[in-house]
Design a protein around this motif. Structure first.
Motif, short mmCIF file in Angstrom:
data_model
loop_
_atom_site.label_atom_id
_atom_site.label_comp_id
_atom_site.label_asym_id
_atom_site.label_seq_id
_atom_site.Cartn_x
_atom_site.Cartn_y
_atom_site.Cartn_z
N SER A 25 0.71 -1.35 0.08
CA SER A 25 -0.06 -0.03 0.05
C SER A 25 0.77 1.32 -0.18
N LEU A 26 0.64 2.23 -0.68
CA LEU A 26 1.38 3.46 -1.02
C LEU A 26 1.24 4.51 -0.16
N PHE A 46 -5.24 7.08 0.88
CA PHE A 46 -5.73 6.64 -0.16
C PHE A 46 -5.33 5.19 -0.48
N PRO A 47 -6.21 4.22 -0.84
CA PRO A 47 -6.02 2.77 -1.12
C PRO A 47 -5.21 2.31 -2.39
N LEU A 48 -4.25 3.00 -2.77
CA LEU A 48 -3.53 2.57 -3.87
C LEU A 48 -2.51 1.62 -3.52
N LYS A 56 -8.35 -0.09 -3.91
CA LYS A 56 -9.10 -1.04 -3.59
C LYS A 56 -9.80 -0.39 -2.48
N ASP A 57 -10.75 -1.33 -1.73
CA ASP A 57 -11.73 -0.59 -0.54
C ASP A 57 -12.59 0.55 -0.97
N VAL A 87 -10.38 -1.77 -8.40
CA VAL A 87 -9.90 -1.58 -9.81
C VAL A 87 -8.43 -1.89 -9.89
N GLU A 88 -8.01 -2.59 -10.83
CA GLU A 88 -6.85 -2.86 -11.11
C GLU A 88 -6.30 -2.88 -12.74
#
Length: 210
Positions: free
Chosen positions: A112-113, A117-119, A167-168, A178-179
């Motif tokens: 997780s970055l 924000f769930p990036l 995500k989330d 979304v990926e």
């Protein structure tokens, strides 16, 4: 040997991580993809394909988690042949689009970055088993000929995947992600020949938590 040892180590790590982590999410993924093949001998054109997977996230640390994907993916390629007349003059370019169906297993180690924000980004090995081929056909002026390239491919292939996702996310009480995923073979699918063939795909994936 090095190409096999590293992905094998990674997938064993991802599977064994269930003993140290906990399943955080699970669900279904559905994606569309641009599929093609790399070869030094032939120039293949890309085709549209798709994949459907079941997935499970395994939480390792607050910033690290692994994801296991298992499902079906359809890849393929378009091959072309130039048709000439008896005088050697070009008449047309005939194309044959072949489809390849695989059972695919992939394991990712994701980071997780951002806390706000769930990036996330991730990478890991992929193992595919070829279950069906649908060879394309060249429609020449006077005859139709089947492209037998797909018939000669190995059943098993190992590759790698890179992923970036969010995500989330939530919509109408449904959590999703979304990926964007890039997949490439690390092994040649013509193991008994000097002919080189390696699948590669770019996929846009929608994942739904169950």
């Amino acid at each position: 040997m090095k190409r096999i040892a590293l992905p094998t180590f990674l997938v064993l790590f991802l599977i064994s991580s269930t003993a140290f982590g906990q399943i955080d999410n699970y669900g279904l993924k559905l994606g569309g993809q641009s599929a093609g093949a790399y070869s030094e001998q032939v120039e293949f054109s890309r085709v549209a394909g798709f994949g459907i997977y079941g997935f499970a996230d395994i939480k390792l640390t607050p910033k690290l988690f692994s994801t296991l994907d298992l499902g079906y993916t359809q890849r393929g390629f378009t091959n072309s042949q130039i048709e000439t007349d008896p005088m050697g003059q070009q008449m047309q370019t005939a194309e044959a689009t072949s489809r390849l169906s695989y059972i695919s297993f992939a394991g990712f180690l994701n980071a997780s970055l951002s806390k706000s924000f769930p990036l996330y980004i991730g990478a890991g090995p992929r193992f595919d088993y070829l279950i069906d081929t649908s060879p394309g056909k060249y429609e020449f002026t006077s005859v139709t000929i089947e492209d037998n390239t797909a018939e000669a491919l190995d059943d098993f292939v190992m590759g790698g995947s890179l992923i970036a996702g969010i995500k989330d996310l939530s919509f109408m009480s449904t959590e999703f992600r979304v990926e964007v995923k890039y997949e490439v073979d690390l092994m040649d699918s013509f193991s008994d020949s000097s002919f080189t063939y390696r699948n590669n795909t770019v996929m846009l994936v929608l994942g739904l938590n169950l």
